[in-house]
Design a protein around this motif. Structure first.
Motif, PDB file in Angstrom:
ATOM      1  N   THR A  43       0.817  -1.219   0.000  1.00  0.00           N
ATOM      2  CA  THR A  43       0.000   0.000   0.000  1.00  0.00           C
ATOM      3  C   THR A  43       0.846   1.262   0.000  1.00  0.00           C
ATOM      4  N   SER A  44       2.169   1.130  -0.099  1.00  0.00           N
ATOM      5  CA  SER A  44       3.074   2.279  -0.023  1.00  0.00           C
ATOM      6  C   SER A  44       3.425   2.759  -1.426  1.00  0.00           C
ATOM      7  N   ARG A  45       2.687   3.709  -1.892  1.00  0.00           N
ATOM      8  CA  ARG A  45       2.866   4.181  -3.267  1.00  0.00           C
ATOM      9  C   ARG A  45       4.191   4.913  -3.477  1.00  0.00           C
ATOM     10  N   GLN A  46       4.801   5.422  -2.383  1.00  0.00           N
ATOM     11  CA  GLN A  46       6.052   6.149  -2.563  1.00  0.00           C
ATOM     12  C   GLN A  46       7.176   5.227  -3.019  1.00  0.00           C
ATOM     13  N   TYR A  47       7.009   3.883  -2.863  1.00  0.00           N
ATOM     14  CA  TYR A  47       8.029   2.940  -3.302  1.00  0.00           C
ATOM     15  C   TYR A  47       7.632   2.210  -4.574  1.00  0.00           C
ATOM     16  N   ILE A  48       6.338   2.123  -4.857  1.00  0.00           N
ATOM     17  CA  ILE A  48       5.856   1.336  -5.982  1.00  0.00           C
ATOM     18  C   ILE A  48       5.267   2.207  -7.088  1.00  0.00           C
ATOM     19  N   GLY A  49       4.718   3.356  -6.717  1.00  0.00           N
ATOM     20  CA  GLY A  49       4.013   4.197  -7.680  1.00  0.00           C
ATOM     21  C   GLY A  49       2.556   3.800  -7.750  1.00  0.00           C
ATOM     22  N   ASP A  50       1.886   4.192  -8.819  1.00  0.00           N
ATOM     23  CA  ASP A  50       0.488   3.812  -8.990  1.00  0.00           C
ATOM     24  C   ASP A  50       0.380   2.300  -9.170  1.00  0.00           C
ATOM     25  N   PRO A  51      -0.609   1.674  -8.562  1.00  0.00           N
ATOM     26  CA  PRO A  51      -0.727   0.216  -8.677  1.00  0.00           C
ATOM     27  C   PRO A  51      -1.107  -0.243 -10.082  1.00  0.00           C
TER      28      PRO A  51
END
Length: 358
Positions: A43-51
């Motif tokens: 759920t951490s978008r700062q590491y993955i970006g948009d899902p």
């Protein structure tokens, strides 16, 4: 990264009194921490970006992204070929409705929730045991695990312990059997979790780890990545809308799923973790069955726990104790200073022989 995982640091602290064993802790502490950490990670978008990011003409990108995230994407896994020539990515190819087998991917919306739900399931046996145990071992330890205790205080507390065992002899089996039941629940839970994930991922999880191992051993030109099959990085999505004349238009789009880069690694790790944990739990149950059925094994284990005590004293105690008495005495050995435990064994052996007036 600390902001993401800082919330689980409280789970890392060790209990002042041990009321279980290492395999039990792997379930409620090790596995729970791992599952919650993975749940936070996805759920951490700062590491993955948009899902999900979808590409399609004539439809606003944010609308297509939201639509495909809600209504799922799909691939055609039976279609194979050369990437870049016959197909864009594995399973991403033009298809004929009604003829090609279409595999829909809906799991990615639920990964964070299922991981957290699994963490709760792994903690339930610990909650049951802590409730049933009721702080009995901590009460019996009586601060004898503290490094500095006066000799008079040690003597008084040992006497209290000896009196407690003599008074409650043969009445503590139910206490031990409840712990053994929680160990059985741990084993059933981890096996059930494997099949739960298998159902969640459409029947792909039970062989997922072994397929990945085989993939790494294959020749490069023969490789078909099983992780891309279960967690495709690119999929298709079909959007329907009304055209200018009021007819329904079908629009195909391509969707990139960056989140699956993380998901595939998470579930490879969980496959190996759950397999190892189920094996350890099964061996632990086998060990527990042997302990329950064999007084001789209990004697050996109590001897190992109280290495400083004479064997004849341990035999006296082992002969007099039932499984519940033995289990509590063994648990106390984990928490009491070895020198104090040695004297406790001596006092208890004397008490059970009836040679001391208390």
């Amino acid at each position: 990264m600390f902001d993401v995982f800082g919330s689980i640091k409280s789970l890392l602290k060790l209990d002042s009194v041990c009321i279980d064993n290492n395999v039990f802790r792997l379930h409620y502490k090790g596995t729970v921490i791992i599952l919650i950490a993975f749940s936070l990670l996805v759920t951490s978008r700062q590491y993955i970006g948009d899902p999900i990011d979808c590409i399609v003409d004539d439809i606003p990108m944010h609308v297509m992204d939201t639509y495909c995230w809600i209504y799922s994407t799909f691939t055609i896994p039976e279609r194979t070929g050369i990437i870049g020539k016959d197909l864009v990515q594995p399973g991403v190819v033009a298809h004929v409705e009604g003829e090609d087998h279409v595999k829909y991917h809906k799991y990615y919306q639920w990964v964070c929730f299922t991981l957290f739900f699994q963490a709760i399931l792994f903690y339930i046996p610990r909650y049951l045991w802590k409730t049933w145990e009721g702080g009995r071992v901590k009460m019996l330890v009586l601060d004898l695990n503290m490094p500095v205790v006066s000799e008079d205080s040690k003597s008084d507390r040992r006497k209290l312990l000896v009196d407690y065992f003599a008074l409650n002899l043969h009445s503590q089996n139910f206490y031990a059997y409840r712990f053994f039941f929680c160990e059985l629940v741990n084993f059933v839970n981890v096996i059930g979790q494997i099949y739960f994930i298998d159902y969640f991922l459409g029947g792909e999880f039970t062989t997922y780890g072994s397929d990945v191992i085989r993939f790494t051993e294959m020749e490069p030109e023969e490789r078909i990545d099983p992780m891309s099959k279960v967690f495709p990085k690119m999929t298709k999505c079909t959007f329907h809308k009304y055209g200018a004349s009021g007819t329904v238009q079908k629009i195909d789009g391509l969707c990139v799923l960056p989140l699956n880069i993380v998901n595939e690694k998470i579930y490879v790790f969980l496959w190996f973790w759950f397999i190892c944990l189920s094996i350890l739990s099964g061996l632990s149950l086998l060990y527990r069955l042997i302990v329950v059925l064999s007084p001789k094994i209990r004697l050996i284990l109590l001897r190992a726990r109280s290495r400083l005590s004479p064997l004849d004293q341990i035999k006296i105690i082992n002969d007099k104790c039932q499984i519940g008495d033995w289990f509590i005495l063994y648990q106390l050995g984990k928490n009491i200073d070895p020198l104090v435990y040695k004297q406790l064994i001596a006092d208890l052996a004397t008490k059970l022989q009836g040679k001391e007036n208390v």
